[in-house]
Design an enzyme around this catalytic site. Sequence first.
Site, PDB file in Angstrom:
ATOM      1  N   ALA A   1     -49.360 -34.288  34.266  1.00 53.97           N
ATOM      2  CA  ALA A   1     -49.461 -35.553  33.531  1.00 53.97           C
ATOM      3  C   ALA A   1     -48.769 -36.729  34.238  1.00 53.97           C
ATOM      4  O   ALA A   1     -49.361 -37.818  34.327  1.00 53.97           O
ATOM      5  CB  ALA A   1     -48.906 -35.355  32.121  1.00 53.97           C
TER       6      ALA A   1
ATOM      7  N   VAL B   1     -70.058 -39.301  28.847  1.00 53.51           N
ATOM      8  CA  VAL B   1     -70.690 -39.831  30.056  1.00 53.51           C
ATOM      9  C   VAL B   1     -71.420 -38.689  30.760  1.00 53.51           C
ATOM     10  O   VAL B   1     -70.887 -37.580  30.870  1.00 53.51           O
ATOM     11  CB  VAL B   1     -69.624 -40.488  30.963  1.00 53.51           C
ATOM     12  CG1 VAL B   1     -70.193 -40.786  32.342  1.00 53.51           C
ATOM     13  CG2 VAL B   1     -69.122 -41.770  30.305  1.00 53.51           C
TER      14      VAL B   1
ATOM     15  N   GLY C   1     -62.546 -41.545  30.113  1.00 60.88           N
ATOM     16  CA  GLY C   1     -61.508 -40.548  29.868  1.00 60.88           C
ATOM     17  C   GLY C   1     -60.235 -41.196  29.367  1.00 60.88           C
ATOM     18  O   GLY C   1     -59.639 -42.025  30.042  1.00 60.88           O
TER      19      GLY C   1
ATOM     20  N   GLU D   1     -46.004 -19.941  29.273  1.00 62.08           N
ATOM     21  CA  GLU D   1     -45.683 -20.486  27.952  1.00 62.08           C
ATOM     22  C   GLU D   1     -46.439 -19.737  26.863  1.00 62.08           C
ATOM     23  O   GLU D   1     -45.884 -19.427  25.806  1.00 62.08           O
ATOM     24  CB  GLU D   1     -46.000 -21.990  27.936  1.00 62.08           C
ATOM     25  CG  GLU D   1     -44.986 -22.742  28.797  1.00 62.08           C
ATOM     26  CD  GLU D   1     -45.253 -24.234  28.977  1.00 62.08           C
ATOM     27  OE1 GLU D   1     -44.345 -24.915  29.461  1.00 62.08           O
ATOM     28  OE2 GLU D   1     -46.342 -24.713  28.643  1.00 62.08           O
TER      29      GLU D   1
ATOM     30  N   ASP E   1     -56.382 -35.456  37.240  1.00 59.32           N
ATOM     31  CA  ASP E   1     -56.731 -34.097  37.678  1.00 59.32           C
ATOM     32  C   ASP E   1     -58.058 -34.035  38.420  1.00 59.32           C
ATOM     33  O   ASP E   1     -58.301 -33.083  39.175  1.00 59.32           O
ATOM     34  CB  ASP E   1     -56.834 -33.169  36.461  1.00 59.32           C
ATOM     35  CG  ASP E   1     -55.469 -32.771  35.922  1.00 59.32           C
ATOM     36  OD1 ASP E   1     -54.457 -33.265  36.447  1.00 59.32           O
ATOM     37  OD2 ASP E   1     -55.424 -31.966  34.973  1.00 59.32           O
TER      38      ASP E   1
ATOM     39  N   GLY F   1     -57.415 -39.598  28.676  1.00 56.63           N
ATOM     40  CA  GLY F   1     -56.290 -38.689  28.862  1.00 56.63           C
ATOM     41  C   GLY F   1     -55.116 -39.474  29.423  1.00 56.63           C
ATOM     42  O   GLY F   1     -55.041 -40.701  29.291  1.00 56.63           O
TER      43      GLY F   1
ATOM     44  N   GLY G   1     -54.272 -40.233  32.509  1.00 51.12           N
ATOM     45  CA  GLY G   1     -54.606 -41.207  33.548  1.00 51.12           C
ATOM     46  C   GLY G   1     -55.324 -42.417  32.977  1.00 51.12           C
ATOM     47  O   GLY G   1     -54.952 -43.568  33.225  1.00 51.12           O
TER      48      GLY G   1
HETATM   49  C1  LIG Z   1     -52.575 -26.111  28.340  1.00 50.69           C
HETATM   50  C2  LIG Z   1     -52.079 -27.163  29.313  1.00 50.69           C
HETATM   51  C3  LIG Z   1     -50.721 -27.350  29.475  1.00 50.69           C
HETATM   52  C4  LIG Z   1     -50.248 -28.337  30.352  1.00 50.69           C
HETATM   53  N1  LIG Z   1     -48.893 -28.515  30.473  1.00 50.69           N
HETATM   54  C5  LIG Z   1     -48.448 -29.523  31.241  1.00 50.69           C
HETATM   55  C6  LIG Z   1     -47.050 -29.811  31.303  1.00 50.69           C
HETATM   56  O1  LIG Z   1     -46.238 -29.134  30.671  1.00 50.69           O
HETATM   57  N2  LIG Z   1     -46.641 -30.863  32.066  1.00 50.69           N
HETATM   58  C7  LIG Z   1     -47.531 -31.633  32.758  1.00 50.69           C
HETATM   59  O2  LIG Z   1     -47.125 -32.601  33.409  1.00 50.69           O
HETATM   60  N3  LIG Z   1     -48.840 -31.373  32.748  1.00 50.69           N
HETATM   61  C8  LIG Z   1     -49.321 -30.350  32.008  1.00 50.69           C
HETATM   62  N4  LIG Z   1     -50.665 -30.089  31.955  1.00 50.69           N
HETATM   63  C9  LIG Z   1     -51.563 -30.867  32.834  1.00 50.69           C
HETATM   64  C10 LIG Z   1     -51.853 -32.231  32.249  1.00 50.69           C
HETATM   65  O3  LIG Z   1     -52.219 -32.125  30.895  1.00 50.69           O
HETATM   66  C11 LIG Z   1     -52.947 -32.871  33.098  1.00 50.69           C
HETATM   67  O4  LIG Z   1     -52.484 -32.971  34.417  1.00 50.69           O
HETATM   68  C12 LIG Z   1     -53.317 -34.232  32.575  1.00 50.69           C
HETATM   69  O5  LIG Z   1     -53.812 -34.151  31.271  1.00 50.69           O
HETATM   70  C13 LIG Z   1     -54.353 -34.875  33.497  1.00 50.69           C
HETATM   71  O6  LIG Z   1     -54.693 -36.127  32.977  1.00 50.69           O
HETATM   72  P1  LIG Z   1     -56.144 -36.724  33.216  1.00 50.69           P
HETATM   73  O7  LIG Z   1     -56.089 -38.120  32.689  1.00 50.69           O
HETATM   74  O8  LIG Z   1     -56.584 -36.495  34.603  1.00 50.69           O
HETATM   75  O9  LIG Z   1     -57.117 -35.825  32.311  1.00 50.69           O
HETATM   76  P2  LIG Z   1     -57.039 -35.388  30.795  1.00 50.69           P
HETATM   77  O10 LIG Z   1     -55.715 -35.675  30.205  1.00 50.69           O
HETATM   78  O11 LIG Z   1     -57.553 -33.999  30.762  1.00 50.69           O
HETATM   79  O12 LIG Z   1     -58.086 -36.356  30.076  1.00 50.69           O
HETATM   80  C14 LIG Z   1     -59.438 -36.315  30.361  1.00 50.69           C
HETATM   81  C15 LIG Z   1     -60.170 -37.099  29.274  1.00 50.69           C
HETATM   82  O13 LIG Z   1     -61.503 -37.295  29.697  1.00 50.69           O
HETATM   83  C16 LIG Z   1     -62.368 -37.077  28.623  1.00 50.69           C
HETATM   84  N5  LIG Z   1     -63.657 -36.678  29.180  1.00 50.69           N
HETATM   85  C17 LIG Z   1     -63.902 -35.625  29.995  1.00 50.69           C
HETATM   86  N6  LIG Z   1     -65.201 -35.594  30.320  1.00 50.69           N
HETATM   87  C18 LIG Z   1     -65.768 -36.666  29.719  1.00 50.69           C
HETATM   88  C19 LIG Z   1     -67.095 -37.171  29.691  1.00 50.69           C
HETATM   89  N7  LIG Z   1     -68.100 -36.580  30.367  1.00 50.69           N
HETATM   90  N8  LIG Z   1     -67.344 -38.278  28.978  1.00 50.69           N
HETATM   91  C20 LIG Z   1     -66.351 -38.902  28.282  1.00 50.69           C
HETATM   92  N9  LIG Z   1     -65.074 -38.459  28.275  1.00 50.69           N
HETATM   93  C21 LIG Z   1     -64.795 -37.356  28.989  1.00 50.69           C
HETATM   94  C22 LIG Z   1     -61.698 -35.969  27.830  1.00 50.69           C
HETATM   95  O14 LIG Z   1     -62.158 -35.959  26.487  1.00 50.69           O
HETATM   96  C23 LIG Z   1     -60.232 -36.361  27.944  1.00 50.69           C
HETATM   97  O15 LIG Z   1     -59.820 -37.211  26.903  1.00 50.69           O
HETATM   98  C24 LIG Z   1     -51.164 -29.116  31.088  1.00 50.69           C
HETATM   99  C25 LIG Z   1     -52.539 -28.912  30.926  1.00 50.69           C
HETATM  100  C26 LIG Z   1     -52.998 -27.944  30.035  1.00 50.69           C
HETATM  101  C27 LIG Z   1     -54.475 -27.754  29.857  1.00 50.69           C
END
Ligand SMILES: Cc1cc2nc3c(=O)[nH]c(=O)nc-3n(C[C@H](O)[C@H](O)[C@H](O)COP(=O)(O)OP(=O)(O)OC[C@H]3O[C@@H](n4cnc5c(N)ncnc54)[C@H](O)[C@@H]3O)c2cc1C
Length: 425
Positions: A316, A80, A12, A172, A301, A14, A16
């Site tokens: 985020a 994955v 991932g 939003e 998340d 994202g 994190g």
């Molecule tokens: C519409 C929206 C608005 C938001 N607004 C805000 C905001 O204003 N402020 C804020 O702080 N937070 C906001 N958030 C929340 C924030 O985006 C998340 O908390 C943050 O992205 C979490 O990060 P993460 O690294 O856990 O996951 P993510 O950023 O979701 O990244 C997950 C990654 O894992 C990859 N992945 C998933 N499954 C697989 C798999 N099986 N194999 C390979 N890769 C995989 C995905 O492609 C992705 O790149 C918002 C979320 C959304 C959806």
Amino acid sequence: MRHPPPHVIVVGAGFGGITCVQALAKSPVRITLIDRRNYHLFQPLLYQVATAALSPAEIAWPIRSILRRQNNADVQLGRVVGVDVAARQVAVDDGRRIDYDYLVLATGVRHAYFGHEEWEPFAPGLKKIADATLIRERILSALEKAEITADPAERARLLTFVVVGGGPTGVEMAGAIAELTHHALAQDFRRIGPADARIVLIEGGARVLSAFKEELSAKTQAALERLGVEVRLGQNVTVCDAEGVEVAGGRLFAETVVWAAGVRASPVARWLDVPADRAGRVAVRPDLSVPERPGVYVIGDAASVSVGDRSVPGIAPAAKQMGVYVARQIRFAVGQGPDPGPFRYRHAGDLATIGRRAAVVDFGWIRLSGYFAWLIWGIAHIYFLISWRNRLVVAVNWLWDYVTFQRGARLIIGATTAPPTLRDD
Ligand SMILES: Cc1cc2nc3c(=O)[nH]c(=O)nc-3n(C[C@H](O)[C@H](O)[C@H](O)COP(=O)(O)OP(=O)(O)OC[C@H]3O[C@@H](n4cnc5c(N)ncnc54)[C@H](O)[C@@H]3O)c2cc1C
């Protein structure tokens, strides 16, 4: 004989995952970052793609490009599908099996329909670029169809936009749809006008932005209502179908419904064969490792963790802090750094925007609403975008929109022919 450096797999890219990889840049480890997409997505601005203010490339950046100078990191495209904990291997959908010494799972969440996954085709959620372009398509197509229909009831249905869920994303979206439709209808259409559009925000709880202080929820609701959004509180959607939605107060006939009401973690708990909470998140230990799964961490998340009596929110900054922390844990584990102790989360504040001139900001020590809060929101979002190119392009786009009320990405490009589905995750 020299041993190869320990192998860290991060799944991932994202907030994190990318942060964790970058925090390991100077560590004596080999890193493989696997993502099913080749880009890092700035989800907080997805709603602006859905409402035609920004184009997808302005909020995404290639992962390879982000990590091109980090020699200990290898990027691999792939989905994955499982983890073999006993063999310490990650399984990718093309049959690859990759060995790990340390595994960091940062796969985030997706939207969920409280057991009604059949609602998705009628009420897409907002999580991926494909979701955003599909919603944009539906909004713009509804306006076009409303312009040419002679049937007043059908016109009303086409011009009713329902957003389900009054959290930051729902607020939003509702504010941005109100502005997009009102300005477009006032300036660019001949037969329909701003008074014909109806935007309804439905929230099951007693107030919008329930995670914010009550005073800011009330101000947000008032700001939405000033934009012409009808806010319905304490109502749960019981049906979503091709006609619209059903709520306690009856049926709302609407062509466009956006789902912003619930999330569910990616199937990490299933991969690891460990218990998950109600939202599918893995309960991790205070060091973010998974009990009885040696060398495995879950962050962002997809993780459920509490610090003191407060659970760490799915935002985020929390995902980034977890990424940095797990990098320190791994450095400690390979004998290159001190024991970081348990994870500590610092909450910087909550922000949400309501249209192009208002926002609410709660930094704990100060709460703001209105125009000044909106400026802070805008600066923070530009600052956190990943590349200078994107920062510049987004800033110029916003300035242009602000001065001209014109949205540059009002394109119907055929996304409706290929709606994303839950299977995609
Ligand atoms: C519409 C929206 C608005 C938001 N607004 C805000 C905001 O204003 N402020 C804020 O702080 N937070 C906001 N958030 C929340 C924030 O985006 C998340 O908390 C943050 O992205 C979490 O990060 P993460 O690294 O856990 O996951 P993510 O950023 O979701 O990244 C997950 C990654 O894992 C990859 N992945 C998933 N499954 C697989 C798999 N099986 N194999 C390979 N890769 C995989 C995905 O492609 C992705 O790149 C918002 C979320 C959304 C959806």
